[in-house]
Design a protein around this motif. Sequence first.
Motif, PDB file in Angstrom:
ATOM      1  N   VAL A 138       0.773  -1.207  -0.155  1.00  0.00           N
ATOM      2  CA  VAL A 138      -0.035  -0.233  -0.407  1.00  0.00           C
ATOM      3  C   VAL A 138       0.559   0.983  -0.042  1.00  0.00           C
ATOM      4  CG1 VAL A 138      -1.431   1.628   0.865  1.00  0.00           C
ATOM      5  CG2 VAL A 138      -1.997  -1.040   1.329  1.00  0.00           C
ATOM      6  N   TYR A 139       0.869   1.982  -1.026  1.00  0.00           N
ATOM      7  CA  TYR A 139       2.020   3.284  -1.214  1.00  0.00           C
ATOM      8  C   TYR A 139       3.023   2.523  -1.128  1.00  0.00           C
ATOM      9  CZ  TYR A 139      -2.432   5.275  -1.282  1.00  0.00           C
ATOM     10  OH  TYR A 139      -4.144   5.403  -2.051  1.00  0.00           O
ATOM     11  N   GLU A 140       4.077   2.819  -0.212  1.00  0.00           N
ATOM     12  CA  GLU A 140       5.657   2.967   0.459  1.00  0.00           C
ATOM     13  C   GLU A 140       5.425   2.302   1.299  1.00  0.00           C
ATOM     14  OE1 GLU A 140       4.295   6.652   2.846  1.00  0.00           O
ATOM     15  OE2 GLU A 140       3.898   5.581   1.180  1.00  0.00           O
ATOM     16  N   TYR A 141       4.926   1.121   1.915  1.00  0.00           N
ATOM     17  CA  TYR A 141       4.294   0.708   2.402  1.00  0.00           C
ATOM     18  C   TYR A 141       3.731  -1.399   2.063  1.00  0.00           C
ATOM     19  CZ  TYR A 141       4.873   3.821   6.224  1.00  0.00           C
ATOM     20  OH  TYR A 141       5.320   5.097   6.712  1.00  0.00           O
ATOM     21  N   THR A 142       4.656  -1.615   2.532  1.00  0.00           N
ATOM     22  CA  THR A 142       4.272  -3.257   2.271  1.00  0.00           C
ATOM     23  C   THR A 142       3.929  -4.140   3.747  1.00  0.00           C
ATOM     24  OG1 THR A 142       6.378  -3.853   0.619  1.00  0.00           O
ATOM     25  CG2 THR A 142       5.281  -5.774   1.405  1.00  0.00           C
ATOM     26  N   TYR A 143       2.811  -4.708   3.868  1.00  0.00           N
ATOM     27  CA  TYR A 143       1.992  -4.893   4.920  1.00  0.00           C
ATOM     28  C   TYR A 143       2.497  -6.790   5.121  1.00  0.00           C
ATOM     29  CZ  TYR A 143       0.563  -0.268   6.034  1.00  0.00           C
ATOM     30  OH  TYR A 143       0.652   1.162   6.325  1.00  0.00           O
ATOM     31  N   THR A 144       2.278  -7.351   6.249  1.00  0.00           N
ATOM     32  CA  THR A 144       2.952  -8.869   6.361  1.00  0.00           C
ATOM     33  C   THR A 144       1.339  -9.024   7.233  1.00  0.00           C
ATOM     34  OG1 THR A 144       4.771  -8.957   4.994  1.00  0.00           O
ATOM     35  CG2 THR A 144       4.126 -11.056   5.769  1.00  0.00           C
ATOM     36  N   LEU A 145       0.589  -9.701   6.472  1.00  0.00           N
ATOM     37  CA  LEU A 145      -0.372 -11.109   7.355  1.00  0.00           C
ATOM     38  C   LEU A 145       0.374 -12.533   7.688  1.00  0.00           C
ATOM     39  CD1 LEU A 145      -2.833 -11.115  10.101  1.00  0.00           C
ATOM     40  CD2 LEU A 145      -3.588 -10.937   7.609  1.00  0.00           C
ATOM     41  N   CYS A 146       0.692 -12.810   9.155  1.00  0.00           N
ATOM     42  CA  CYS A 146       1.409 -14.350   9.196  1.00  0.00           C
ATOM     43  C   CYS A 146      -0.027 -14.487  10.115  1.00  0.00           C
ATOM     44  CB  CYS A 146       2.673 -14.635  10.003  1.00  0.00           C
ATOM     45  SG  CYS A 146       3.636 -13.825   8.808  1.00  0.00           S
ATOM     46  N   PRO A 147      -0.958 -15.135   9.860  1.00  0.00           N
ATOM     47  CA  PRO A 147      -2.095 -15.119  11.238  1.00  0.00           C
ATOM     48  C   PRO A 147      -1.609 -16.540  12.070  1.00  0.00           C
ATOM     49  CG  PRO A 147      -1.984 -15.529   8.921  1.00  0.00           C
ATOM     50  CD  PRO A 147      -1.220 -15.598   8.841  1.00  0.00           C
ATOM     51  N   PHE A 148      -1.530 -16.087  13.772  1.00  0.00           N
ATOM     52  CA  PHE A 148      -1.476 -16.826  14.990  1.00  0.00           C
ATOM     53  C   PHE A 148       0.008 -16.509  14.482  1.00  0.00           C
ATOM     54  CE2 PHE A 148      -4.608 -19.785  12.274  1.00  0.00           C
ATOM     55  CZ  PHE A 148      -5.605 -19.317  12.931  1.00  0.00           C
ATOM     56  N   ASN A 149       0.638 -15.754  14.500  1.00  0.00           N
ATOM     57  CA  ASN A 149       2.085 -14.827  14.531  1.00  0.00           C
ATOM     58  C   ASN A 149       2.060 -13.651  14.712  1.00  0.00           C
ATOM     59  OD1 ASN A 149       4.745 -15.101  14.767  1.00  0.00           O
ATOM     60  ND2 ASN A 149       4.822 -16.501  12.921  1.00  0.00           N
ATOM     61  N   GLN A 150       2.042 -12.806  13.363  1.00  0.00           N
ATOM     62  CA  GLN A 150       2.580 -11.646  13.793  1.00  0.00           C
ATOM     63  C   GLN A 150       1.890 -10.576  12.527  1.00  0.00           C
ATOM     64  OE1 GLN A 150       6.375 -10.389  14.063  1.00  0.00           O
ATOM     65  NE2 GLN A 150       7.013 -11.634  12.448  1.00  0.00           N
ATOM     66  N   VAL A 151       1.569  -9.574  12.610  1.00  0.00           N
ATOM     67  CA  VAL A 151       1.844  -8.501  11.578  1.00  0.00           C
ATOM     68  C   VAL A 151       2.756  -7.482  11.749  1.00  0.00           C
ATOM     69  CG1 VAL A 151      -0.036  -6.580  11.058  1.00  0.00           C
ATOM     70  CG2 VAL A 151      -1.003  -9.287  11.314  1.00  0.00           C
ATOM     71  N   THR A 152       3.061  -7.135  10.464  1.00  0.00           N
ATOM     72  CA  THR A 152       4.110  -5.808  10.407  1.00  0.00           C
ATOM     73  C   THR A 152       4.088  -5.014   9.336  1.00  0.00           C
ATOM     74  OG1 THR A 152       5.597  -7.430   8.534  1.00  0.00           O
ATOM     75  CG2 THR A 152       5.932  -7.866  10.977  1.00  0.00           C
ATOM     76  N   GLN A 153       4.987  -4.364   9.123  1.00  0.00           N
ATOM     77  CA  GLN A 153       5.351  -3.398   8.134  1.00  0.00           C
ATOM     78  C   GLN A 153       6.362  -2.358   8.333  1.00  0.00           C
ATOM     79  OE1 GLN A 153       4.909   1.246   9.096  1.00  0.00           O
ATOM     80  NE2 GLN A 153       2.895   1.213   8.143  1.00  0.00           N
TER      81      GLN A 153
END
Length: 453
Positions: A349-364
């Motif tokens: 999303v624009y200049e950021y990449t979001y990563t969703l790892c279910p049951f673990n973590q969310v990062t930007q």
Amino acid sequence: MRFHIVIAAVFCCGFADSRKIRGISSSYKRFYRERKSFLCIDGSKIIPFEQVNDDYCDCDDGSDEPGTSACPRGRFYCTNLGFRPHYIPSSRVNDGICDCCDASDEYNSHAHCQNTCWNLGQRERAYVEGQMRTLDEGLQLKQQLIEEGVLLWREKQAQLRELQQAAEDLQIKLEEHRRRKNEAEQTLKALEAGDSGLRHHNNTITSMFQLLDSNKDARITVDELQAKVTVIHDEGRLLSEDEAVALLGGAHQMDLTKFRHTLWDILTKGDRVKIKDTHGSEDSTVGEDSHLKAADRAAKWEATNLKKVEEAYDTVNMEISDLQKKLAIDYGTDWEFLFLNSQCYKLKVYEYTYTLCPFNQVTQENTAGTQVSLGMWGMWAGAPKNHYSQMVYENGEPCWQGGSRSATVTLTCGTETALRSVKEPSKCQYIMDFQTPVACQPVLKQRGIHSEL
């Protein structure tokens, strides 16, 4: 006859007048039947019926003016035949802007509105039909994922049992290696302290026997004895054959057992003969040192083996702990969400990449490669009727305004599993739309367009 005609005329006029009441739904028509007076729907006032829709607000709830803009709290009902009916604020009635798709709100204005309800209804029906097809396909995929989840759950349970059995076996080996290590260390300590007991004594006898046994055939012969043993008071003279035979107990050779009980005592007393080599006593010490070194090697060997078993035991226990933590997570009533474990989904999303790892973590992660934690897996937070519709990730990295980052993930029905959108409605608080077949619910098929079609 005239009487009947009058009654019919009154009935027709009354019916015609009630039909002129604009801005009301069919469920409210009972309140607007033609009569001498009108009771405000909130029961606050009774007014003459001719004051209904006269463009003057008499009722506090605005119910006397459903078809005009006279009352600030009034509502106008758009029938929208062929599409979805809905209410609009009465202030929009006859304002020159078409709010109802059937143009009923602009009955007395300069606006030229077209009836678009049928086209809108067609588009919405096509959309709903597409949603239904997506739902049907999603439910089929969900069933497959449920079956895979059950198999995967069983595999992980079997894996846990295997690891637990391996841990039990390693525990037995660990105790055995600890015992052997302790024994090796005790033997080494005894040798280092010079208290080797009978074993040390026997090792010394064996060392001297091996010193005399030049050809290492486990026998001491006359020739070997003459080569290694000399008379104490005349070291330059060789033993005669008779003297050697006498030392061998009247035989021409001697094994270790006989040496232990005869010649060993003669040599250790040192009053008649001795080993010719002047370093004989050192050789004995060398023999003793070899046993000490062997004991030291044995102790180190056992320590090394013990360390390997301990490392294997710790590794297995870590795997057991990790697997138990994974199995303790709520993966749905039919383990349908289990396939999401160990998976990650990205969205830029624009200049950021979001990563969703279910049951673990969310990062930007930004374009420079700097990664920020938006939250660790917390819990399911959906409504009671659909508990598995929302995930919460908490305790992310601290926000510059204070507090920690967090993310709320809403699961929606779809034929693919993917992260669809990420928003930040308030600082460091993120909301995500995550689409997956396992979010499809059969009850959704009961929903649709509830309208007067």
